[in-house]
Design an enzyme around this catalytic site. Structure first.
Site, PDB file in Angstrom:
ATOM      1  CG  HIS A  19      -6.691 -67.401 -91.935  1.00  0.00           C
ATOM      2  ND1 HIS A  19      -6.739 -68.242 -93.017  1.00  0.00           N
ATOM      3  CD2 HIS A  19      -5.690 -67.869 -91.143  1.00  0.00           C
ATOM      4  CE1 HIS A  19      -5.811 -69.174 -92.900  1.00  0.00           C
ATOM      5  NE2 HIS A  19      -5.155 -68.975 -91.770  1.00  0.00           N
ATOM      6  CE  LYS A  43       3.129 -74.635 -92.633  1.00  0.00           C
ATOM      7  NZ  LYS A  43       1.926 -74.045 -92.015  1.00  0.00           N
ATOM      8  NE  ARG A  97      -5.916 -73.496 -86.062  1.00  0.00           N
ATOM      9  CZ  ARG A  97      -5.267 -73.678 -87.189  1.00  0.00           C
ATOM     10  NH1 ARG A  97      -5.915 -73.966 -88.274  1.00  0.00           N
ATOM     11  NH2 ARG A  97      -3.958 -73.597 -87.230  1.00  0.00           N
ATOM     12  CB  SER A 135      -5.204 -73.484 -94.671  1.00  0.00           C
ATOM     13  OG  SER A 135      -5.497 -72.179 -94.278  1.00  0.00           O
TER      14      SER A 135
HETATM   15  P1  ADP Z   1       1.000 -70.822 -90.337  1.00  0.00           P
HETATM   16  O1  ADP Z   1       1.793 -71.485 -91.433  1.00  0.00           O
HETATM   17  O2  ADP Z   1       1.698 -69.644 -89.713  1.00  0.00           O
HETATM   18  O3  ADP Z   1       0.433 -71.763 -89.313  1.00  0.00           O
HETATM   19  P2  ADP Z   1      -1.753 -70.389 -91.172  1.00  0.00           P
HETATM   20  O4  ADP Z   1      -2.215 -69.627 -92.371  1.00  0.00           O
HETATM   21  O5  ADP Z   1      -2.115 -71.823 -91.110  1.00  0.00           O
HETATM   22  O6  ADP Z   1      -0.202 -70.134 -91.131  1.00  0.00           O
HETATM   23  O7  ADP Z   1      -2.281 -69.684 -89.845  1.00  0.00           O
HETATM   24  C1  ADP Z   1      -1.983 -68.349 -89.544  1.00  0.00           C
HETATM   25  C2  ADP Z   1      -2.478 -68.030 -88.144  1.00  0.00           C
HETATM   26  O8  ADP Z   1      -3.893 -68.114 -88.105  1.00  0.00           O
HETATM   27  C3  ADP Z   1      -1.975 -68.993 -87.058  1.00  0.00           C
HETATM   28  O9  ADP Z   1      -1.804 -68.247 -85.871  1.00  0.00           O
HETATM   29  C4  ADP Z   1      -3.115 -69.969 -86.898  1.00  0.00           C
HETATM   30  O10 ADP Z   1      -3.126 -70.541 -85.606  1.00  0.00           O
HETATM   31  C5  ADP Z   1      -4.295 -69.022 -87.102  1.00  0.00           C
HETATM   32  N1  ADP Z   1      -5.505 -69.714 -87.523  1.00  0.00           N
HETATM   33  C6  ADP Z   1      -5.693 -70.432 -88.655  1.00  0.00           C
HETATM   34  N2  ADP Z   1      -6.951 -70.921 -88.712  1.00  0.00           N
HETATM   35  C7  ADP Z   1      -7.582 -70.495 -87.574  1.00  0.00           C
HETATM   36  C8  ADP Z   1      -8.888 -70.670 -87.011  1.00  0.00           C
HETATM   37  N3  ADP Z   1      -9.809 -71.412 -87.620  1.00  0.00           N
HETATM   38  N4  ADP Z   1      -9.153 -70.097 -85.816  1.00  0.00           N
HETATM   39  C9  ADP Z   1      -8.206 -69.383 -85.185  1.00  0.00           C
HETATM   40  N5  ADP Z   1      -6.965 -69.178 -85.637  1.00  0.00           N
HETATM   41  C10 ADP Z   1      -6.647 -69.722 -86.819  1.00  0.00           C
END
Ligand code: ADP
Length: 171
Positions: A19, A43, A97, A135
């Site tokens: 992030h 979630k 990703r 995460s």
């Molecule tokens: P959500 O519930 O919206 O998926 P996340 O916190 O898991 O929330 O992710 C928020 C954003 O960050 C999403 O667009 C996700 O694809 C991106 N993201 C999370 N981890 C990574 C990573 N390692 N590399 C690139 N983008 C990421």
């Protein structure tokens, strides 16, 4: 010149180096970035939204940005597009990703374009060191006492250790 303002929405449960890398990259494009922290009770998050906001504030305070960009961390509980409109933003930042993210992100960007075509979704890729961080995996590793220091900042690592030390042992 008008301010280039974007929203980066997510659950951030917890915020990872993936992030943070996306936030750093967004500074190439934007003057101001609102990191929108979704309540997402569906979630069943490990951290409350207040805790997630606090962790993001601490972790982003130490970021070295390529270009000056104001970062605000704001919780939201409504439809993403309404949150974007309320803040007069015109860009949504999402991280991509591997192929696994593509279908969901493609659909979400398409639906959001129908809701408001003046708002552009921009996808950024994290550097390959951080590409695979998720995460959900970080929570899983930490739950069983694994080392997550490669994936999160020292401050977030500490919060994770504290959280799991106060939770009931997993079944
Ligand atoms: P959500 O519930 O919206 O998926 P996340 O916190 O898991 O929330 O992710 C928020 C954003 O960050 C999403 O667009 C996700 O694809 C991106 N993201 C999370 N981890 C990574 C990573 N390692 N590399 C690139 N983008 C990421």
């Amino acid at each position: 010149m008008t301010e280039r303002l974007g929203v980066y929405p997510g659950t951030f449960d917890p915020v990872t180096k993936g992030h943070l890398d996306i936030i750093q990259r967004a500074s190439h494009l934007l003057d101001r970035l609102i990191v929108g922290v979704a309540f997402n009770p569906g979630k069943g998050p490990l951290f409350t939204v207040e805790e997630r906001v606090d962790m993001l504030r601490k972790d982003t305070a130490g970021l070295k940005l390529a270009h000056p960009m104001v970062i605000e961390i704001v919780p939201f509980d409504n439809l993403l597009m309404h949150f974007v409109e309320e803040n007069n933003a015109n860009v949504i930042i999402r991280g991509l990703r591997a192929v696994s993210d593509f279908e969901y992100e493609f659909q979400m960007a398409g639906m959001n374009a129908h809701l408001n075509d003046d708002v552009e979704t921009v996808f950024l890729m994290a550097s390959d060191r951080y590409q695979l961080i998720a995460s959900r995996m970080v929570r899983e590793i930490a739950k069983y006492g694994g080392d997550i220091t490669q994936f999160v900042t020292p401050a977030t690592n500490q919060r994770m250790i504290e959280r799991f030390s106060t939770l009931e042992p997993a079944d």
